[in-house]
Design a protein around this motif. Structure first.
Motif, short mmCIF file in Angstrom:
data_model
loop_
_atom_site.label_atom_id
_atom_site.label_comp_id
_atom_site.label_asym_id
_atom_site.label_seq_id
_atom_site.Cartn_x
_atom_site.Cartn_y
_atom_site.Cartn_z
N ILE B 94 28.33 36.72 93.54
CA ILE B 94 28.90 36.04 94.72
C ILE B 94 28.84 34.52 94.52
N ASN B 96 28.82 32.96 91.69
CA ASN B 96 29.81 32.66 90.66
C ASN B 96 31.22 32.61 91.25
N THR B 97 31.51 33.53 92.16
CA THR B 97 32.84 33.58 92.77
C THR B 97 33.08 32.35 93.65
N GLY B 100 33.46 29.33 91.36
CA GLY B 100 34.73 29.39 90.63
C GLY B 100 35.91 29.06 91.53
N ASN B 101 35.88 29.60 92.73
CA ASN B 101 36.96 29.32 93.69
C ASN B 101 37.01 27.84 94.05
N ARG B 103 36.96 25.38 92.24
CA ARG B 103 37.79 24.58 91.32
C ARG B 103 39.19 24.37 91.89
N GLN B 104 39.64 25.25 92.78
CA GLN B 104 40.96 25.04 93.38
C GLN B 104 41.00 23.75 94.17
N ALA B 108 40.16 21.01 87.84
CA ALA B 108 39.83 21.76 86.63
C ALA B 108 38.78 21.05 85.78
N ILE B 112 31.50 25.25 85.39
CA ILE B 112 30.44 25.98 86.08
C ILE B 112 29.70 26.87 85.10
N SER B 113 28.39 27.00 85.35
CA SER B 113 27.54 27.80 84.46
C SER B 113 27.61 29.27 84.83
N VAL B 114 27.09 30.13 83.96
CA VAL B 114 26.84 31.50 84.40
C VAL B 114 25.74 31.44 85.45
N PRO B 115 25.72 32.39 86.41
CA PRO B 115 24.74 32.28 87.49
C PRO B 115 23.32 32.60 87.06
#
Lengths: 123, 154
Positions: B94, B96-97, B100-101, B103-104, B108, B112-115
């Motif tokens: 969650i 991560n999502t 990631g979102n 970035r919109q 760009a 972001i790292s892995v969680p």
């Protein structure tokens, strides 16, 4: 067709697997699940998938690098990127690398199913 | 003035990401109960997912949830493995999502790292900003919070 699921989250791997296996996508059978790009390359060598769902942010080897490796193994591979990096530039970058579709996280079961069907038809 | 507007934009961005996550995943929107700038350590819940930002921004976003909420989210996705490991995996995904979102809205140039996934409800300490943004919410009678502790690189 043979499906490989690549994602570092167990929740997402299981979810995609359920959508495919219980949602009844005809002609698509699961042949492997990988937690990162390096594992995906090893499994792909052994199981020779036709379709791959690919996360982008993963440990060890990320999705962009993994796409390059997998397409060297099989240039006809149908890759659907499934990623939380849902901005346009990421989607374009993934498609330039050779992916054939993109689904942003979070996704509904129907969105995933439609995208998988589109990628399978793109062959 | 510019710094204040950044706070507001970040809050809106993450509030909308949280709403969208629950709406898409569960068909039930969360109730956003507050959004504010923290003045001290934030009391979190037992399961935490942390994503680190680099590139055009630096900092972290932390998603903090109690186990019952994560169990309900997994059950709605027909997941029967409700082990601690799977709850940690879920809260990490969650985070991560949401990151990631972002970035919109943030561009760009944001990496972001892995969680990282952490168990324990000790206070969430600000590491980048003096006053990180906190979003508290309630979904299906369960509380949760998102802490956005990030700043734009000069």
């Amino acid at each position: 067709m043979r499906l490989l699921i690549v994602d570092d989250s167990n929740m997402i791997r299981s979810r995609i697997s359920r959508v495919v296996q219980q949602g009844g996508i005809a002609d698509l059978s699961l042949v492997g699940m990988a937690r990162n790009g390096a594992e995906a390359v090893r499994i792909a060598r052994a199981s020779q998938p036709d379709v791959v769902t690919m996360d982008l942010t993963m440990p060890e080897m990320d999705g962009v690098e993994c796409i390059e490796h997998l397409l060297r193994l099989n240039p006809k591979l149908n890759i659907l990127v499934v990623s939380a990096l849902s901005d346009k530039s990421t989607a374009i970058a993934a498609l330039k690398k050779g992916a054939r579709g993109f689904v942003g996280k979070p996704f509904s079961d129907d969105e995933l199913k439609m995208a998988l069907l589109d990628v399978m038809e793109a062959r | 003035m510019a710094d204040n507007s950044l706070h507001e934009a970040e809050l809106k961005l993450f509030v909308e990401s949280v709403r969208n996550y629950f709406k898409t995943t569960t068909h039930q929107e969360p109730q956003i109960t507050s959004a504010y700038l923290a003045t001290g350590d934030v009391e979190g819940h037992d399961f935490n997912g942390v994503v680190t930002f680099s590139g055009s921004y630096k900092g972290h976003v932390t998603v903090s949830m109690p186990p019952q909420l994560l169990r309900e989210l997994l059950l709605l996705q027909k997941e029967n493995d409700l082990s601690e490991g799977n709850l940690l995996d879920a809260v990490g995904e969650i985070a991560n999502t949401l990151a990631g979102n972002a970035r919109q809205g943030l561009g760009a140039g944001l990496d972001i790292s892995v969680p990282a996934k952490l168990r324990g409800h000790a206070g969430l300490r600000a590491r980048v900003r003096k006053h990180p943004c906190v979003i508290t919410l309630r979904w299906n009678h369960q509380p949760a919070l998102v802490v956005v502790d990030m700043e734009r690189r000069a």
